[in-house]
Write a protein that holds these residues in place. Sequence first.
Motif, mmCIF file in Angstrom:
data_model
loop_
_atom_site.group_PDB
_atom_site.id
_atom_site.type_symbol
_atom_site.label_atom_id
_atom_site.label_comp_id
_atom_site.label_asym_id
_atom_site.label_seq_id
_atom_site.Cartn_x
_atom_site.Cartn_y
_atom_site.Cartn_z
ATOM 1 N N UNK B 71 9.551 -15.539 31.112
ATOM 2 C CA UNK B 71 10.144 -15.193 29.815
ATOM 3 C C UNK B 71 10.026 -13.683 29.555
ATOM 4 N N UNK B 72 8.886 -13.135 29.911
ATOM 5 C CA UNK B 72 8.659 -11.696 29.732
ATOM 6 C C UNK B 72 9.605 -10.887 30.625
ATOM 7 N N UNK B 73 9.712 -11.309 31.864
ATOM 8 C CA UNK B 73 10.557 -10.570 32.811
ATOM 9 C C UNK B 73 12.048 -10.690 32.479
ATOM 10 N N UNK B 74 12.416 -11.758 31.764
ATOM 11 C CA UNK B 74 13.828 -11.952 31.399
ATOM 12 C C UNK B 74 14.211 -11.115 30.182
ATOM 13 N N UNK B 75 13.212 -10.498 29.553
ATOM 14 C CA UNK B 75 13.453 -9.703 28.342
ATOM 15 C C UNK B 75 13.452 -8.223 28.716
ATOM 16 N N UNK B 76 14.547 -7.542 28.464
ATOM 17 C CA UNK B 76 14.677 -6.126 28.849
ATOM 18 C C UNK B 76 13.525 -5.267 28.339
ATOM 19 N N UNK B 77 13.037 -5.623 27.151
ATOM 20 C CA UNK B 77 11.971 -4.834 26.535
ATOM 21 C C UNK B 77 10.653 -4.897 27.324
ATOM 22 N N UNK B 78 10.435 -6.032 28.020
ATOM 23 C CA UNK B 78 9.133 -6.238 28.670
ATOM 24 C C UNK B 78 9.231 -6.391 30.185
ATOM 25 N N UNK B 79 10.407 -6.157 30.743
ATOM 26 C CA UNK B 79 10.552 -6.507 32.155
ATOM 27 C C UNK B 79 9.680 -5.661 33.089
ATOM 28 N N UNK B 80 9.201 -4.504 32.606
ATOM 29 C CA UNK B 80 8.328 -3.675 33.442
ATOM 30 C C UNK B 80 6.866 -3.725 32.986
ATOM 31 N N UNK B 81 6.574 -4.598 32.024
ATOM 32 C CA UNK B 81 5.214 -4.670 31.478
ATOM 33 C C UNK B 81 4.235 -5.189 32.546
ATOM 34 N N UNK B 82 3.156 -4.455 32.802
ATOM 35 C CA UNK B 82 2.163 -4.944 33.782
ATOM 36 C C UNK B 82 1.648 -6.333 33.394
ATOM 37 N N UNK B 83 1.672 -7.252 34.359
ATOM 38 C CA UNK B 83 1.338 -8.656 34.081
ATOM 39 C C UNK B 83 0.419 -9.156 35.195
ATOM 40 N N UNK B 84 -0.807 -9.497 34.811
ATOM 41 C CA UNK B 84 -1.809 -9.978 35.765
ATOM 42 C C UNK B 84 -2.046 -11.466 35.508
ATOM 43 N N UNK B 85 -1.782 -12.307 36.513
ATOM 44 C CA UNK B 85 -2.003 -13.746 36.363
ATOM 45 C C UNK B 85 -3.391 -14.111 36.877
ATOM 46 N N UNK B 86 -4.126 -14.837 36.061
ATOM 47 C CA UNK B 86 -5.457 -15.310 36.462
ATOM 48 C C UNK B 86 -5.303 -16.796 36.754
ATOM 49 N N UNK B 87 -5.651 -17.198 37.961
ATOM 50 C CA UNK B 87 -5.326 -18.567 38.324
ATOM 51 C C UNK B 87 -6.364 -19.244 39.200
ATOM 52 N N UNK B 88 -6.506 -20.535 38.994
ATOM 53 C CA UNK B 88 -7.244 -21.366 39.940
ATOM 54 C C UNK B 88 -6.244 -21.998 40.906
ATOM 55 N N UNK B 89 -4.949 -21.803 40.611
ATOM 56 C CA UNK B 89 -3.867 -22.394 41.418
ATOM 57 C C UNK B 89 -3.519 -21.449 42.562
ATOM 58 N N UNK B 90 -4.461 -21.258 43.473
ATOM 59 C CA UNK B 90 -4.256 -20.241 44.512
ATOM 60 C C UNK B 90 -3.603 -20.817 45.757
ATOM 61 N N UNK B 91 -2.833 -21.866 45.567
ATOM 62 C CA UNK B 91 -2.157 -22.425 46.731
ATOM 63 C C UNK B 91 -0.905 -21.605 47.028
ATOM 64 N N UNK B 92 -0.512 -21.615 48.287
ATOM 65 C CA UNK B 92 0.534 -20.717 48.767
ATOM 66 C C UNK B 92 1.815 -20.800 47.936
ATOM 67 N N UNK B 93 2.236 -22.010 47.600
ATOM 68 C CA UNK B 93 3.480 -22.183 46.838
ATOM 69 C C UNK B 93 3.393 -21.491 45.474
#
Lengths: 154, 127
Positions: B71-93
């Motif tokens: 949603x952030x990347x689809x918005x012109x205003x935020x498409x370059x905003x640094x975004x760090x995902x924290x996840x336990x879902x570290x599977x390849x897919x």
Amino acid sequence: MDVRLINPFLTAAMHVLKTMAGVEVSPGRPFLKKDSQATGDVSAIIGITGVASGSMALVFTEECILAIVSKLLGEAFTELNHQVRDAVGELTNMICGDGRRRLAEEGFSLQAGIPTIVAGKNHYIMHIADGPRLAVPFQTEHGDFMIEVAFSNK
Amino acid sequence: MSYKDLVVMVVDDFSTMRRIVRNVLRDLEFKEIVEAENGAQAFSLLKSNKVDLIVSDWNMPVMTGIELLKKVRADDQYKALPFLLVTAEAQKDNIVEAIKAKVSNYIVKPFTPATLAEKIAKVIPRS
């Protein structure tokens, strides 16, 4: 029960508690648990689906979880309040996630739900699976906790 | 640029993880930390806060971290905003999906404060 599905969760518990809270834990002898009575004061249970379906539960004594959460968050906790219960849920999430990642590396794909947290003396843990319930006690310098894992017979 | 001028948004449904991340961000001396409990609340708060970095959990009710990222990347205003995902879902897919959605970087739980600081430095180089 396929022990290949169990061991990664035990390794994950040691890894998560060491990395996040700096707490060393050592596993005791696994046993088949016959009843639903929790062996601690606060628990979280999380559903697992995929190549096997079942659930994993963490059960902490009050002494143990208060010490772990105090180290995890860098401040002293002295009662089983909302923050401590929330931490039990997040620790369960992390251990389940880390265990599933390890299983995925061995070709077992599993998904997990959102943990349910229960606190209180003499509470019960209801696993959904009809298979045997394997319990593994862990020791820390702050007290004990238990991991229970149960998968359905297929 | 110094972190002292920057506002960071922390998104996680568990207050424990928000608190862990917040402790690290405070040590890094960010100017302000905005918190949200899920992706939907985070996107709403983006409208009323000038945010320089998002640190978001993956698995949350209402709106997940990957849905928020898209949603952030689809918005012109935020498409370059640094975004760090924290996840336990570290599977390849999962990692492939995050990279395709243009995540800035990701961090796998469990992590140490030093690892989180390193990941932040990669998405926002400190001058």
